[in-house]
Design a protein around this motif. Structure first.
Motif, PDB file in Angstrom:
ATOM      1  N   LYS A 379       0.811  -1.221   0.000  1.00  0.00           N
ATOM      2  CA  LYS A 379       0.000   0.000   0.000  1.00  0.00           C
ATOM      3  C   LYS A 379       0.846   1.274   0.000  1.00  0.00           C
ATOM      4  O   LYS A 379       0.392   2.319  -0.477  1.00  0.00           O
ATOM      5  CB  LYS A 379      -0.961   0.004   1.187  1.00  0.00           C
ATOM      6  CG  LYS A 379      -0.288   0.198   2.546  1.00  0.00           C
ATOM      7  CD  LYS A 379      -1.317   0.384   3.656  1.00  0.00           C
ATOM      8  CE  LYS A 379      -0.636   0.736   4.977  1.00  0.00           C
ATOM      9  NZ  LYS A 379      -1.603   1.003   6.049  1.00  0.00           N
ATOM     10  N   LEU A 382       1.220   3.057  -3.351  1.00  0.00           N
ATOM     11  CA  LEU A 382      -0.010   3.475  -4.021  1.00  0.00           C
ATOM     12  C   LEU A 382       0.166   4.772  -4.802  1.00  0.00           C
ATOM     13  O   LEU A 382      -0.266   4.887  -5.953  1.00  0.00           O
ATOM     14  CB  LEU A 382      -1.127   3.630  -2.978  1.00  0.00           C
ATOM     15  CG  LEU A 382      -2.464   4.172  -3.482  1.00  0.00           C
ATOM     16  CD1 LEU A 382      -3.082   3.206  -4.490  1.00  0.00           C
ATOM     17  CD2 LEU A 382      -3.437   4.394  -2.325  1.00  0.00           C
ATOM     18  N   PRO A 409      -4.926   4.522   0.907  1.00  0.00           N
ATOM     19  CA  PRO A 409      -4.457   3.464   1.803  1.00  0.00           C
ATOM     20  C   PRO A 409      -5.095   3.601   3.179  1.00  0.00           C
ATOM     21  O   PRO A 409      -5.379   4.716   3.627  1.00  0.00           O
ATOM     22  CB  PRO A 409      -2.945   3.724   1.879  1.00  0.00           C
ATOM     23  CG  PRO A 409      -2.830   5.214   1.683  1.00  0.00           C
ATOM     24  CD  PRO A 409      -3.921   5.590   0.725  1.00  0.00           C
ATOM     25  N   VAL A 416      -5.868  -1.287   0.895  1.00  0.00           N
ATOM     26  CA  VAL A 416      -6.169  -0.164   0.019  1.00  0.00           C
ATOM     27  C   VAL A 416      -7.684  -0.082  -0.086  1.00  0.00           C
ATOM     28  O   VAL A 416      -8.353  -1.078  -0.399  1.00  0.00           O
ATOM     29  CB  VAL A 416      -5.546  -0.352  -1.377  1.00  0.00           C
ATOM     30  CG1 VAL A 416      -6.042   0.728  -2.338  1.00  0.00           C
ATOM     31  CG2 VAL A 416      -4.025  -0.312  -1.294  1.00  0.00           C
TER      32      VAL A 416
END
Length: 444
Positions: A379, A382, A409, A416
């Motif tokens: 995550k 991201l 996140p 996520v």
């Protein structure tokens, strides 16, 4: 790059693994060093709570501090009692809505507010440093701290909540799911003192049942209790009772967006909604923002987390703010999300107006919203995941002004969160499915 141990709601992880006894001890030392010697300490009902409390308070005392211990008590009570007793800070040992094996440690300032990011980063750096592992320069003899038991802490909090409303709740029948958490010892008592007829479930605890198929994350049992008892309204807390969700007499969920809309409209009618402003987060429903703006209110959105809501409220002088998840802040009465105060405020609107919760909820229409949490060990990557953001832009273009997309996140778990709102549930679900597939492929 500096490491911040604090997520959106404290240092959190599996107790005795991610959140170890040693880490709790260091955080206790840090509390005294960075906040001051007098620290209010409370916890929820988790099995690991007493272990972490022992470590945390030992750390506070090792630095010469005095932990003022409240025992099992809701998070907002610690914030309140920290301010009322003019202490240097407060700490709650809780993982909120997370499963029983998790726990957390969250700090409050002397003003009962979550700490600024910069201070959390400074504390994190010290906790992870060699200095936190050293026993040199620690006080000895009379310099060592000791525990102070905070007498009647829960009752003081209950009395505070009761006195945030005028009148009583006589005639209302309320179903309550305490979630085997801290609310077991406070919410039913407070509602009964206000004259409500209370039917409560999950009011016991063994440390391993908190949030398990109950409370604000699992409303099925509450709906059944409302049906069985013929209650006017049902309400459910999370583990540390800083949030609350409702169901109406027919079992329909009334989340934080509805609570803000109902209470905000009521405050405005009384001339108490300062600047006609309500503070929410980017997770609030499009139907909420649309209804409030049409009613003439200003809706300000912040990052997810009641700490960011509070910061904006203080900045703007707003009196009401919160999250869709049920963290609602009535700044006149407390400085953090407060499930009990929120409950008595909403129930008071029902009693004073004589309107059912279903009737009050007509103040807004919820857009269909689909939220899916995708497990992701990656995550942290991201923001740089170009294929995902390309997919997001494609979906946003297809939805236009009739929907929105939010991908972020989790601040407390390896997840996520993918959320889409649209005019129909089918459209939202299709969009979420597209984006979830990309998350699973690109961020395993």
């Amino acid at each position: 790059m500096s490491i911040n141990l604090f997520g959106t709601d404290g240092v959190r992880g599996v107790a005795n693994a991610d959140l170890s006894y040693d880490l709790a001890f260091r955080l206790g030392r840090a509390a005294t060093k960075f906040l001051g010697p007098n620290i209010c300490v409370g916890r929820d009902t988790r099995r690991s709570g007493t272990m972490l409390e022992s470590a945390l308070t030992a750390g506070i005392m090792a630095e010469g501090g005095m932990p003022h211990c409240c025992g099992i008590i809701p998070t907002p009570a610690v914030a309140l009692l920290t301010v009322q007793n003019e202490l240097d800070g407060g700490i709650v040992i809780s993982a909120s809505h997370n499963p029983p094996e998790f726990n957390g440690i969250k700090f409050f300032s002397s003003k009962g507010m979550k700490l600024p990011d910069a201070l959390e980063e400074e504390i994190s750096a010290w906790v992870l440093s060699d200095a936190a592992a050293s026993t040199q320069e620690l006080p000895t003899g009379a310099g060592v701290g000791h525990i102070i038991k905070m007498k009647d802490a829960r009752n003081l909090y209950i009395e505070h909540a009761v006195h945030t409303v005028s009148g009583n709740l006589e005639g209302l029948v309320v179903a309550v799911d305490c979630g085997h958490g801290a609310a077991c010892l406070t919410t039913p008592v407070a509602l009964q003192r206000l004259g409500a007829t209370v039917h409560a479930i999950n009011t016991d605890y063994d440390g391993m049942d908190i949030n398990v198929d109950c409370g604000s994350t699992h409303l099925e049992s509450l709906r059944e209790l409302v049906r069985q008892t013929g209650a006017d309204v049902g309400m459910a807390h999370d583990g540390d009772a800083d949030r609350v969700l409702f169901v109406d007499a027919d079992g329909r969920e009334i989340d934080g967006d509805f609570i803000l809309a109902i209470c905000g409209s009521d405050l405005a009618a009384q001339g108490k909604l300062k600047n006609a402003e309500i503070v929410s987060t980017v997770m609030c429903n499009l139907g909420f923002t649309t209804a409030m703006r049409e009613a003439g209110f200003q809706v300000v959105q912040t990052a997810v987390g009641d700490r960011y809501v509070l910061e904006r409220m203080v900045q703007d002088g707003a009196v009401l703010g919160g999250e869709q998840s049920g963290h609602i802040i009535f700044l006149e009465h407390n400085t953090t999300g407060d499930g009990l105060v929120t409950a008595v405020q909403l129930l008071s609107v029902m009693k004073r107006t004589g309107r059912s919760l279903a009737e009050l909820a007509h103040v807004m229409t919820r857009f269909p919203q689909v939220l899916e949490n995708v497990f992701s060990e990656s995550k942290a990557e991201l923001e740089q995941c170009t294929p995902l953001w390309n997919a997001v832009h494609t979906v946003e273009a297809e939805l236009g002004d009739s929907g929105r997309v939010l991908v972020r996140p989790s601040g407390t778990e390896p997840l996520v969160r993918v959320m889409v709102e649209a005019k129909t549930h089918e459209t939202a679900q299709q969009a979420v499915d597209q984006l979830v597939a990309v998350v699973k492929r690109e961020l395993p």
